[in-house]
Design an enzyme around this catalytic site. Structure first.
Site, PDB file in Angstrom:
ATOM      1  CB  CYS A 194      -0.814   0.129   1.280  1.00  0.00           C
ATOM      2  SG  CYS A 194      -2.085  -1.208   1.220  1.00  0.00           S
ATOM      3  CD  GLU A 239      -2.494   3.657   3.165  1.00  0.00           C
ATOM      4  OE1 GLU A 239      -1.955   3.073   2.287  1.00  0.00           O
ATOM      5  OE2 GLU A 239      -3.707   3.545   3.462  1.00  0.00           O
ATOM      6  CB  CYS A 299      -1.597   0.725   6.070  1.00  0.00           C
ATOM      7  SG  CYS A 299      -1.048   0.220   4.620  1.00  0.00           S
TER       8      CYS A 299
HETATM    9  N1  THU Z   1      -4.453   0.472  -1.246  1.00  0.00           N
HETATM   10  C1  THU Z   1      -3.628   1.351  -0.802  1.00  0.00           C
HETATM   11  O1  THU Z   1      -2.542   1.773  -1.281  1.00  0.00           O
HETATM   12  N2  THU Z   1      -3.754   1.827   0.606  1.00  0.00           N
HETATM   13  C2  THU Z   1      -5.077   1.562   1.257  1.00  0.00           C
HETATM   14  O2  THU Z   1      -5.284   2.125   2.248  1.00  0.00           O
HETATM   15  C3  THU Z   1      -6.025   0.559   0.888  1.00  0.00           C
HETATM   16  C4  THU Z   1      -5.690   0.160  -0.507  1.00  0.00           C
HETATM   17  C5  THU Z   1      -4.017  -0.196  -2.363  1.00  0.00           C
HETATM   18  C6  THU Z   1      -3.472  -1.554  -2.650  1.00  0.00           C
HETATM   19  C7  THU Z   1      -3.992  -2.206  -3.843  1.00  0.00           C
HETATM   20  O3  THU Z   1      -2.827  -1.613  -4.797  1.00  0.00           O
HETATM   21  C8  THU Z   1      -5.420  -1.182  -4.260  1.00  0.00           C
HETATM   22  O4  THU Z   1      -5.295  -0.152  -3.249  1.00  0.00           O
HETATM   23  C9  THU Z   1      -6.456  -2.191  -4.268  1.00  0.00           C
HETATM   24  O5  THU Z   1      -6.499  -2.546  -2.907  1.00  0.00           O
END
Ligand code: THU
Length: 137
Positions: free
Chosen positions: A60, A62, A98
């Site tokens: 992610c 974050e 996260c």
């Molecule tokens: N994702 C994030 O980067 N941060 C979040 O808080 C939730 C989800 C991303 C992970 C993945 O690449 C996409 O969003 C769908 O889950």
């Protein structure tokens, strides 16, 4: 969850989160997420989501921003505020993995803002996001 006026979000951090979201590697979900974490008054580190064909390896935005701060010498408790910008979501809130990393690395009263393309904002302290965490002292 608390709704905030978009003007309460630090605009420089929001802009950095929005810019880095454009670098997302997300061929599977199409979601573009960017995060900018402020450490003290001056220093900001960024990250975007990076997906993988082995889906569980996805990182992610974050955690990538927090890991970048650590790699640049920032210590636990020195991360004060994060702005997350997401396109491809109606409303985003950070995933459980996260939150576990946020509670370990960010200041206890650090604030996390999630912003979407429509200008809607949700803001929480990290303690609100993850009460009663698992910790090793
Ligand atoms: N994702 C994030 O980067 N941060 C979040 O808080 C939730 C989800 C991303 C992970 C993945 O690449 C996409 O969003 C769908 O889950």
């Amino acid at each position: 969850m608390s709704e905030r006026d978009a003007r309460a979000v630090p605009q420089r951090l929001l802009e950095q989160a929005r810019e880095v979201s454009e670098h997302a590697h997300s061929p599977y979900s199409g979601a573009r997420v960017g995060a900018a974490v402020r450490c003290g008054e001056e220093r900001v580190f960024i990250g975007c989501n990076v997906e993988n064909a082995s889906y569980g390896l996805t990182q992610c935005a974050e955690r990538n921003a927090l890991n970048a701060a650590i790699a640049h010498g920032i210590k636990r408790g020195e991360m004060d505020e994060m702005v997350i910008y997401a396109s491809g979501f109606q409303r985003l809130s950070p995933c459980g993995a996260c939150r576990q990393v946020m509670i370990e690395l960010m200041a206890p009263d650090a604030v996390v803002h999630c912003c979407n393309e429509g200008g809607e904002v949700s803001s929480w302290s990290v303690n609100q996001l993850f009460p009663e965490p698992f910790v090793l002292e």
